[in-house]
Scaffold this active site. Structure first.
Site, PDB file in Angstrom:
ATOM      1  N   LYS A  87       0.855  -1.196   0.000  1.00 32.64           N
ATOM      2  CA  LYS A  87       0.000   0.000   0.000  1.00 32.64           C
ATOM      3  C   LYS A  87       0.888   1.242   0.000  1.00 32.64           C
ATOM      4  CE  LYS A  87      -4.320   1.367   2.279  1.00 32.64           C
ATOM      5  NZ  LYS A  87      -5.109   1.229   3.510  1.00 32.64           N
TER       6      LYS A  87
HETATM    7  O1  G3P Z   1      -7.801   2.277   5.352  1.00 33.63           O
HETATM    8  C1  G3P Z   1      -8.140   3.442   4.697  1.00 33.63           C
HETATM    9  C2  G3P Z   1      -9.532   3.973   4.990  1.00 33.63           C
HETATM   10  O2  G3P Z   1     -10.471   2.963   4.796  1.00 33.63           O
HETATM   11  C3  G3P Z   1      -9.667   4.722   6.282  1.00 33.63           C
HETATM   12  O3  G3P Z   1     -10.983   4.906   6.682  1.00 33.63           O
HETATM   13  O4  G3P Z   1     -12.674   5.543   8.379  1.00 33.63           O
HETATM   14  O5  G3P Z   1     -10.261   6.139   8.759  1.00 33.63           O
HETATM   15  O6  G3P Z   1     -11.588   7.321   7.033  1.00 33.63           O
HETATM   16  P1  G3P Z   1     -11.392   6.037   7.779  1.00 33.63           P
END
Ligand code: G3P
Length: 218
Positions: A87
């Site tokens: 990633k």
């Molecule tokens: O892993 C990346 C993404 O899915 C993060 O989500 O909820 O932290 O905005 P969030």
């Protein structure tokens, strides 16, 4: 549509895997920190533990932000398990790193995508997945689903093999709307997946079936 779980929590990954609908896992440095995982050896051991649970791709994020550092770290991560997807953040050095890994046949997930232009750059560089963060766009009063739609059109126009991995999914309607648009993958919490299977009329109907069965059978 593939379902990835967005967590580094082994119990939740196990639970989603046992539900039978899990296609992979995404993690990020914040999610690893949330589980209290720190130090190179522990981080790598944790990725291996995740890979042992899940049948599918496991995104492991590099910390380096320079090209050489990303290559070194990404190669180490990819060597841990064939399920590992490297990633990489959407920055200039990241685009170069995407191309490097693409040329080597190593899967990549380009993260922190907030515009169609960024997704196009990542696809041009050969990313396996792009991760547009829909929830974080919604958080700033910008429709995250519009971005998914725009990327879908662009990728279809040119037949890019890069998959759209809708990330920062927060609730079941995000999943349904991403499925309507045609996102290839969504990554979200187990709670959002489980919410898809719930309906009050199902619960009421099942209670009535069981009640009628009990009456008829004493
Ligand atoms: O892993 C990346 C993404 O899915 C993060 O989500 O909820 O932290 O905005 P969030």
């Amino acid at each position: 549509m593939k379902f990835f779980i967005d967590t580094a929590n082994l119990a939740q990954i196990q639970e989603a895997q046992e539900l039978g609908v899990l296609d992979g896992v995404t993690t990020n440095p914040s999610l690893m920190a949330k589980e209290g995982i720190s130090g190179d050896a522990n981080v790598k051991a944790h990725y291996k533990a995740i890979c042992a649970i899940v049948d599918g791709d496991v995104s492991a994020e590099v910390i380096a932000t320079d090209y050489e550092g990303m290559i070194k770290e990404g190669e180490e991560l990819a060597a841990l398990d064939e399920k590992i997807v490297v990633k990489i953040p959407m920055i200039k050095a990241g685009v170069k790193a995407l191309k490097y890994f693409s040329d080597k046949g190593i899967k990549t997930n380009c993260t922190l995508i907030f515009s169609a232009g960024q997704a196009l750059m990542a696809a041009k560089a050969g990313a396996t997945y792009v991760s547009p963060f829909i929830g974080r766009l919604d958080d700033i009063s910008t429709d995250g689903l519009d971005l998914i739609e725009s990327i879908r059109i662009i990728f279809d126009n040119y037949d890019f093999g890069t998959e759209i991995l809708a990330a920062s999914v927060r609730h079941p309607m995000h999943i349904i709307q991403c499925a309507e648009i045609g996102a290839d993958v969504m990554t979200g919490p187990l709670s959002a997946m489980e919410a898809l299977l719930k309906h009050p009329l199902t619960d009421i109907g099942l209670a009535k079936f069981l009640e009628d069965h009990a009456k008829a059978n004493g």
